[in-house]
Design a protein around this motif. Sequence first.
Motif, mmCIF file in Angstrom:
data_model
loop_
_atom_site.group_PDB
_atom_site.id
_atom_site.type_symbol
_atom_site.label_atom_id
_atom_site.label_comp_id
_atom_site.label_asym_id
_atom_site.label_seq_id
_atom_site.Cartn_x
_atom_site.Cartn_y
_atom_site.Cartn_z
ATOM 1 N N PRO A 27 45.216 48.981 38.492
ATOM 2 C CA PRO A 27 45.668 49.158 40.039
ATOM 3 C C PRO A 27 44.308 49.412 40.762
ATOM 4 O O PRO A 27 44.004 50.431 40.875
ATOM 5 C CB PRO A 27 46.711 50.087 40.217
ATOM 6 C CG PRO A 27 46.417 51.209 39.078
ATOM 7 C CD PRO A 27 45.946 50.059 37.984
ATOM 8 N N GLY A 28 43.660 48.062 41.112
ATOM 9 C CA GLY A 28 42.370 48.438 41.848
ATOM 10 C C GLY A 28 42.406 48.021 43.276
ATOM 11 O O GLY A 28 41.342 47.727 43.931
ATOM 12 N N GLY A 29 43.548 47.869 43.891
ATOM 13 C CA GLY A 29 43.779 47.927 45.358
ATOM 14 C C GLY A 29 43.700 48.726 46.320
ATOM 15 O O GLY A 29 43.392 49.834 45.771
ATOM 16 N N THR A 30 43.959 48.848 47.406
ATOM 17 C CA THR A 30 44.048 49.719 48.475
ATOM 18 C C THR A 30 45.313 50.479 48.408
ATOM 19 O O THR A 30 45.550 51.754 48.718
ATOM 20 C CB THR A 30 43.767 49.238 49.903
ATOM 21 O OG1 THR A 30 44.394 48.058 50.260
ATOM 22 C CG2 THR A 30 42.327 48.732 49.846
ATOM 23 N N GLY A 31 46.483 49.724 47.952
ATOM 24 C CA GLY A 31 47.652 50.217 48.232
ATOM 25 C C GLY A 31 48.296 50.484 46.786
ATOM 26 O O GLY A 31 48.832 51.777 46.420
ATOM 27 N N ASN A 32 48.543 49.424 45.908
ATOM 28 C CA ASN A 32 48.896 49.742 44.616
ATOM 29 C C ASN A 32 50.413 50.064 44.569
ATOM 30 O O ASN A 32 50.667 51.191 43.545
ATOM 31 C CB ASN A 32 48.010 50.515 43.571
ATOM 32 C CG ASN A 32 46.659 49.957 43.718
ATOM 33 O OD1 ASN A 32 46.261 49.026 43.466
ATOM 34 N ND2 ASN A 32 45.859 51.179 44.113
#
Length: 301
Positions: free
Chosen positions: A94-99
């Motif tokens: 998980p490398g996003g902003t929300g995940n």
Amino acid sequence: MSARCFIIVNPAAGRGRARRAWETTIRQMLRSGGLLFDEVYEERPGAAVPLADQAARDGYDVIAAVGGDGTIHEVLNGILAPEVARRPALAVIPGGTGNDFARGVGVPKDMVTAARLLLDGGRRRLVDVGRVNDRYYGTISGVGFDAEVAAEVNRWPKWVAGTIVYTAGILKKLITYRSAPSRITIDGEVLELPMFLIAAANTPWYAGGMFMAPHARPDDGRLEVILARDLTKLETLAVLPKVFSGDHLKHPKVSHRPGLEIRVESDVPLAIHADGETVGRVPAVFRVLPQALEVIVPAGR
């Protein structure tokens, strides 16, 4: 975990955080651990769908997505698209902003910890998948106000992301949005009403941590339906902060119930979102595909 793995990296996810973690730490860790993998960068939005589709056809055991919920959405659609004898499992780094998908299915939020599941300590968890028209989704799909907000935010520069920006989109859309006369059918029961929004949830969270569907479970074989009737602007402003705690369900114009098939029709061309991505306009048919996907999660979960 011994597996032939195909890894899709979204270099733009998390404002570049996913790429930095992959190139500085995770790639070498997986190689040193003996994982056999091929890697590719997602060069443009939408490219992960055909990449995952081809990887599934090529017989990879695991397809890993290094990115956020948008990346997961694309990879998920690629995995489920082809008819293959055995579908690959999905690994989420998980490398996003929300995940929110990772959180909903029990994947660690730390990228390195999540990636290490490919080497040891991971198990395959069967989870449900939602489908709206011809698109699959992992978290929440919906029609109405939140979908219109998603369509608005998706037009903004990609370096602008996260819950704060989503909230800004809500406030902007609130100026012009009106509840739309709609016909909603939930497992055969027909409702005709002015709809503010409807969400068909597979997991509890979306939009970077909004607790939209506290009762949703990704392995119970059903969707959790959240229906908000004609909220006024003042009511929306009062309810909005409560979405982070789940207390929005206490409002008399907001209801929730389980459902297997939900149909939404309206003469107003309302947008549809899935995992925060705009995927068309009504009519919309939401269905659940029970235990349609294997996800790599910690063995102890």
